[in-house]
Write an enzyme that holds these catalytic residues in place. Sequence first.
Site, PDB file in Angstrom:
ATOM      1  N   HIS A  14       0.858  -1.191   0.000  1.00 22.75           N
ATOM      2  CA  HIS A  14       0.000   0.000   0.000  1.00 22.75           C
ATOM      3  C   HIS A  14       0.890   1.236   0.000  1.00 22.75           C
ATOM      4  O   HIS A  14       1.377   1.662   1.049  1.00 22.75           O
ATOM      5  CB  HIS A  14      -0.923  -0.024   1.227  1.00 22.75           C
ATOM      6  CG  HIS A  14      -1.929   1.080   1.260  1.00 22.75           C
ATOM      7  ND1 HIS A  14      -3.132   0.974   1.937  1.00 22.75           N
ATOM      8  CD2 HIS A  14      -1.934   2.330   0.708  1.00 22.75           C
ATOM      9  CE1 HIS A  14      -3.815   2.104   1.800  1.00 22.75           C
ATOM     10  NE2 HIS A  14      -3.094   2.956   1.071  1.00 22.75           N
ATOM     11  N   HIS A  16       1.388   4.999  -2.318  1.00 26.70           N
ATOM     12  CA  HIS A  16       1.036   5.912  -3.414  1.00 26.70           C
ATOM     13  C   HIS A  16       2.318   6.602  -3.867  1.00 26.70           C
ATOM     14  O   HIS A  16       2.974   7.262  -3.055  1.00 26.70           O
ATOM     15  CB  HIS A  16       0.043   6.969  -2.928  1.00 26.70           C
ATOM     16  CG  HIS A  16      -1.210   6.383  -2.363  1.00 26.70           C
ATOM     17  ND1 HIS A  16      -2.364   6.255  -3.090  1.00 26.70           N
ATOM     18  CD2 HIS A  16      -1.484   5.863  -1.136  1.00 26.70           C
ATOM     19  CE1 HIS A  16      -3.301   5.692  -2.346  1.00 26.70           C
ATOM     20  NE2 HIS A  16      -2.794   5.442  -1.138  1.00 26.70           N
ATOM     21  N   HIS A 194      -9.444   1.258  -1.482  1.00 19.17           N
ATOM     22  CA  HIS A 194      -9.429   1.810  -0.131  1.00 19.17           C
ATOM     23  C   HIS A 194     -10.861   1.695   0.404  1.00 19.17           C
ATOM     24  O   HIS A 194     -11.806   2.100  -0.290  1.00 19.17           O
ATOM     25  CB  HIS A 194      -9.067   3.295  -0.148  1.00 19.17           C
ATOM     26  CG  HIS A 194      -7.611   3.575  -0.348  1.00 19.17           C
ATOM     27  ND1 HIS A 194      -6.903   3.092  -1.415  1.00 19.17           N
ATOM     28  CD2 HIS A 194      -6.740   4.317   0.397  1.00 19.17           C
ATOM     29  CE1 HIS A 194      -5.644   3.529  -1.320  1.00 19.17           C
ATOM     30  NE2 HIS A 194      -5.512   4.260  -0.228  1.00 19.17           N
ATOM     31  N   GLU A 197     -11.378   3.432   5.785  1.00 19.93           N
ATOM     32  CA  GLU A 197     -10.332   4.269   6.392  1.00 19.93           C
ATOM     33  C   GLU A 197     -11.044   5.321   7.243  1.00 19.93           C
ATOM     34  O   GLU A 197     -10.914   5.329   8.462  1.00 19.93           O
ATOM     35  CB  GLU A 197      -9.469   4.915   5.300  1.00 19.93           C
ATOM     36  CG  GLU A 197      -8.350   5.808   5.841  1.00 19.93           C
ATOM     37  CD  GLU A 197      -7.571   6.532   4.731  1.00 19.93           C
ATOM     38  OE1 GLU A 197      -8.076   6.643   3.600  1.00 19.93           O
ATOM     39  OE2 GLU A 197      -6.445   7.015   5.035  1.00 19.93           O
ATOM     40  N   ASP A 274       1.867   3.884   3.019  1.00 21.75           N
ATOM     41  CA  ASP A 274       0.837   4.731   2.395  1.00 21.75           C
ATOM     42  C   ASP A 274       1.452   5.914   1.644  1.00 21.75           C
ATOM     43  O   ASP A 274       1.584   5.874   0.432  1.00 21.75           O
ATOM     44  CB  ASP A 274      -0.174   5.193   3.455  1.00 21.75           C
ATOM     45  CG  ASP A 274      -1.536   5.550   2.881  1.00 21.75           C
ATOM     46  OD1 ASP A 274      -1.734   5.387   1.667  1.00 21.75           O
ATOM     47  OD2 ASP A 274      -2.413   5.986   3.655  1.00 21.75           O
ATOM     48  N   ASP A 275       1.806   6.968   2.396  1.00 29.61           N
ATOM     49  CA  ASP A 275       2.414   8.170   1.796  1.00 29.61           C
ATOM     50  C   ASP A 275       3.592   8.586   2.674  1.00 29.61           C
ATOM     51  O   ASP A 275       3.486   9.524   3.474  1.00 29.61           O
ATOM     52  CB  ASP A 275       1.378   9.300   1.737  1.00 29.61           C
ATOM     53  CG  ASP A 275       0.166   8.915   0.919  1.00 29.61           C
ATOM     54  OD1 ASP A 275       0.226   8.985  -0.314  1.00 29.61           O
ATOM     55  OD2 ASP A 275      -0.850   8.518   1.524  1.00 29.61           O
TER      56      ASP A 275
END
Length: 334
Positions: A14, A16, A194, A197, A274-275
């Site tokens: 996961h 981005h 997603h 969340e 994630d980020d």
Amino acid sequence: MLHFINQLPKAELHLHIEGTFEPELMFEIAKRNGIKIKYNSVEEIRNAYQFDCLQDFLDIYYAGAGVLIHEQDFYDLTYSYLEICAEQNVRHTEIMFDPQTHTDRGVSFETVINGISNACKDAEGKLGVTSLLIMSYLRHLSEEEAFKTLEQSLPYKHLIKAVGLDSSEMGNPPSKFKNVFEASVKEGYIPVAHAGEEGPAEYIWEALDILNIKRIDHGNNCFEDDLIDEIVKRDIALTVCPLSNTALRVVDDLKNHPIKKMMSKGLKVTVNSDDPAYFGGQVNQNYIELQDALELTKADLYEFAKNSFQYSLLDKEQKARRIQELDVFYSQNS
Ligand code: HPA
Ligand code: ZN
């Protein structure tokens, strides 16, 4: 424990690519493209990374991505992330990219996919890190716009493994994208999304039953008995992102993170960043802080790493080979 985490062979499922954009590289690319950004220094950018919710973050994330114009920009962004993977013993990664964030600014789909996929190809040869790409539709936009993206992707189908769904969750349920997911699957893409969340358990149900997803990104709000039974029955994994959850206030404190509760219910979980440029840490930092907060054992961390290969989109043989490599490491280091 630090050494164990750093050396542990793992996959990241996961991630981005636009969320790996470190301020230093953002400045460099903005400068060479002659784009003025709102901040005067790297410190100023980092100080702006304080979020109350998902939307707060997304506003800054889309603004940052606005300096990416040329194929080389997408290449540099991706290659930098893959170098970090190699340093962290991330052996395989499944990278989400948001074409609409770029095509809506006049950057062609071809520019985006060529930059990203060439970096992946080079990194596999030079760094030994493999990757697969997940093309994510922006859920705050319409299904019709997602269809346009699907259409644009078709000449590059051989470079893309899966489709995903990201961006503002509340008010944009999975059912909004029923038709485009159906069409994407017909084209051979594997569906993930997603869900749960910020959104309710109902959105996870929709992602399972309407989009027929093969993996749940986040899934924090899965705690309903019937839903958990269904996820376990389908043998679907959750790609959990601990530091993202605290940064976006999905979880108030890592000490209260539900990952152990998920495991105790039989759910298959993986740990991801994630980020990472925005949420304070790469994947290993997520392992480290989670281990510390929840007093996790080496066996727990091994389980995350094993799940990361087992629930990747690699084929059976590749999964087996990587799990075997992990098992050799674990038997020598547990
Ligand atoms: N949630 C939704 N959309 C996103 C995220 C996220 O955590 N990161 C990048 N786009
Ligand atoms: Zn995400």
